[in-house]
Design an enzyme around this catalytic site. Structure first.
Site, short mmCIF file in Angstrom:
data_model
loop_
_atom_site.label_atom_id
_atom_site.label_comp_id
_atom_site.label_asym_id
_atom_site.label_seq_id
_atom_site.Cartn_x
_atom_site.Cartn_y
_atom_site.Cartn_z
N ASN A 75 -9.83 5.03 2.72
CA ASN A 75 -8.85 4.69 1.69
C ASN A 75 -8.40 5.89 0.88
O ASN A 75 -8.15 6.94 1.46
CB ASN A 75 -9.39 3.53 0.84
CG ASN A 75 -8.61 2.26 1.10
OD1 ASN A 75 -7.38 2.30 1.16
ND2 ASN A 75 -9.29 1.15 1.28
N GLU B 146 0.84 -1.21 0.00
CA GLU B 146 0.00 0.00 0.00
C GLU B 146 0.87 1.25 0.00
O GLU B 146 2.09 1.17 0.16
CB GLU B 146 -0.88 0.02 1.26
CG GLU B 146 -2.21 -0.71 1.12
CD GLU B 146 -3.27 0.11 0.42
OE1 GLU B 146 -3.03 1.29 0.11
OE2 GLU B 146 -4.35 -0.45 0.16
N ARG C 42 -7.19 0.63 13.51
CA ARG C 42 -5.86 1.03 13.05
C ARG C 42 -6.04 2.03 11.94
O ARG C 42 -7.10 2.12 11.32
CB ARG C 42 -5.05 -0.16 12.55
CG ARG C 42 -5.60 -0.83 11.30
CD ARG C 42 -4.52 -1.66 10.61
NE ARG C 42 -5.03 -2.50 9.54
CZ ARG C 42 -5.22 -2.11 8.28
NH1 ARG C 42 -5.01 -0.84 7.93
NH2 ARG C 42 -5.64 -2.95 7.36
N GLU D 200 -9.47 -5.88 10.09
CA GLU D 200 -10.27 -6.85 9.35
C GLU D 200 -10.05 -8.27 9.87
O GLU D 200 -8.94 -8.61 10.30
CB GLU D 200 -9.88 -6.81 7.87
CG GLU D 200 -10.17 -5.49 7.18
CD GLU D 200 -9.52 -5.39 5.81
OE1 GLU D 200 -8.30 -5.63 5.72
OE2 GLU D 200 -10.23 -5.09 4.85
N ASP E 206 -9.94 1.36 -3.85
CA ASP E 206 -8.94 1.34 -2.77
C ASP E 206 -8.10 2.61 -2.86
O ASP E 206 -8.62 3.71 -2.69
CB ASP E 206 -8.12 0.04 -2.90
CG ASP E 206 -7.37 -0.31 -1.63
OD1 ASP E 206 -7.03 0.60 -0.87
OD2 ASP E 206 -7.10 -1.50 -1.40
N ASN F 182 -5.49 3.46 8.19
CA ASN F 182 -5.35 2.87 6.85
C ASN F 182 -4.69 3.94 5.97
O ASN F 182 -3.76 4.59 6.44
CB ASN F 182 -6.71 2.37 6.35
CG ASN F 182 -6.56 1.35 5.25
OD1 ASN F 182 -5.66 0.49 5.33
ND2 ASN F 182 -7.38 1.43 4.22
O1 LIG Z 1 -5.10 -1.40 2.52
C1 LIG Z 1 -6.30 -1.27 2.63
O2 LIG Z 1 -6.91 -0.40 2.08
C2 LIG Z 1 -6.96 -2.26 3.52
O3 LIG Z 1 -6.18 -2.27 4.68
C3 LIG Z 1 -6.94 -3.61 2.88
O4 LIG Z 1 -7.21 -4.59 3.80
C4 LIG Z 1 -7.76 -3.80 1.65
O5 LIG Z 1 -7.29 -2.94 0.67
C5 LIG Z 1 -9.25 -3.72 1.81
O6 LIG Z 1 -9.74 -4.86 2.43
C6 LIG Z 1 -10.01 -3.56 0.53
O7 LIG Z 1 -11.00 -2.67 0.70
ZN LIG Z 2 -5.97 0.97 0.72
#
Ligand SMILES: O=C(O)[C@H](O)[C@@H](O)[C@H](O)[C@H](O)CO
Ligand SMILES: [Zn+2]
Length: 299
Positions: A154, A18, A101, A121, A204, A103
């Site tokens: 995201n 990521e 947490r 998750e 995402d 993201n």
């Molecule tokens: O990095 C992220 O955005 C989340 O932590 C991931 O777990 C996945 O991308 C998500 O499940 C998809 O929506």
């Molecule tokens: Zn992401």
């Protein structure tokens, strides 16, 4: 369009790659592997990969103007000195939400570090709903909370004129826009600019190009899509050889290469065999568009 080339550039794969960020001064791509608690720095000239392992899941990384980096680690905004591998807490959020947490996160054009949270998750996209919030760490060290009830915070980026903030809450299957006040960091007037189609699955990570169009990585959709946020139309689809495409950023010389991160967690053994490059970083060239340099945290 026929000159588009897609190649995986780093042999190692991530469980959940990521937050790709291009660091111009070192010709490097920074990115994280969230569950592995690692930040990577891949030098595009030497092909060498360096890594730092942290104490908690690290979900985003950004460049710091005064040197080093900032990162979101667990529920903390942190500063990172790469050489000493020294992590310093700057601030923490969601103290009442033990299962949360951070993201995705990104720095705005004024140097504020925006990042949102989510419940941890149990499987990809399976989590307690509405537990996340969107925050920004201001250069003076204060944290602003913008809104709560987020599912999976995201992708985020800002329009070229700094007047719009784009944001994705993944489980809304929507790319949203807000009016943005760069002076104050305030957001207003949320609206959807694009709803994902069924075969595009889950929106995402996201980045903008110099023409003001949005590139969105589609988790489970194995693609990045280019959107016109003004018309709400999809302009282009670029498919990748892995289905869990997670985020993207422009980098390389002139920011003409699109780097795409991916994940291998959540793929069953059968799919892993069919997607040997799952979790790798891909470089897409020949798109004919460019991105912009990432902004640095000003604190
Ligand atoms: O990095 C992220 O955005 C989340 O932590 C991931 O777990 C996945 O991308 C998500 O499940 C998809 O929506
Ligand atoms: Zn992401």
């Amino acid at each position: 369009m026929s000159s588009i080339k897609i190649e995986s550039v780093i042999p190692d794969s991530s469980r959940c790659g990521e937050s790709p960020v291009w660091e111009e001064k070192s010709n490097s791509l920074l990115y994280v592997d969230i569950p592995s608690k690692k930040i990577f720095r891949w030098n595009s000239l030497t092909k060498q990969v360096q890594e730092v392992t942290l104490d908690s899941p690290v979900s985003s990384v950004a460049i710091r103007r005064s040197g080093g980096y900032v990162a979101t680690v667990g529920t903390r905004f942190c500063a990172l000195n790469w050489e000493d591998q020294l992590l310093t807490d700057l601030c923490s959020v969601d103290k009442d939400k033990k299962n949360n947490r951070f993201n995705d996160g990104k720095v705005d054009p004024a140097g504020r570090y925006f990042a949102g949270t989510m419940a941890e998750e149990t499987a990809p996209a399976v989590l307690e709903r509405h537990q996340g919030s969107l925050y920004a760490l201001f250069p003076n060290g204060t944290v602003e909370k913008y809104f709560d009830r987020v599912d999976i915070s995201n992708g985020l980026d800002w329009s070229m004129d700094n007047k719009i903030f784009y944001y994705i809450d993944s489980l809304s299957y929507s790319v949203d826009a807000f009016d943005y006040d760069l002076q104050t960091g305030k957001i207003a007037n949320r609206r959807s600019v694009y709803k994902l189609e069924k075969e595009e699955y889950i929106p995402d990570g996201m980045c903008i190009d110099t023409e003001g169009k949005l590139w969105v990585a589609c988790y489970n959709g194995g693609r990045v899509i280019r959107l016109d946020p003004e018309t709400g139309k999809r302009l282009q689809t670029v498919k990748l050889p892995v289905e869990k495409t997670t985020s993207c950023c422009f980098g390389g010389k002139d920011y003409s290469e699109l780097y795409v991160t991916s994940a291998r967690d959540g793929l069953d053994p059968d799919k892993l065999v069919r997607q040997p490059e799952a979790g790798r970083i891909f470089k897409i060239t020949g798109l004919g568009v460019k991105g912009i340099a990432p902004y640095a945290f000003a604190g």
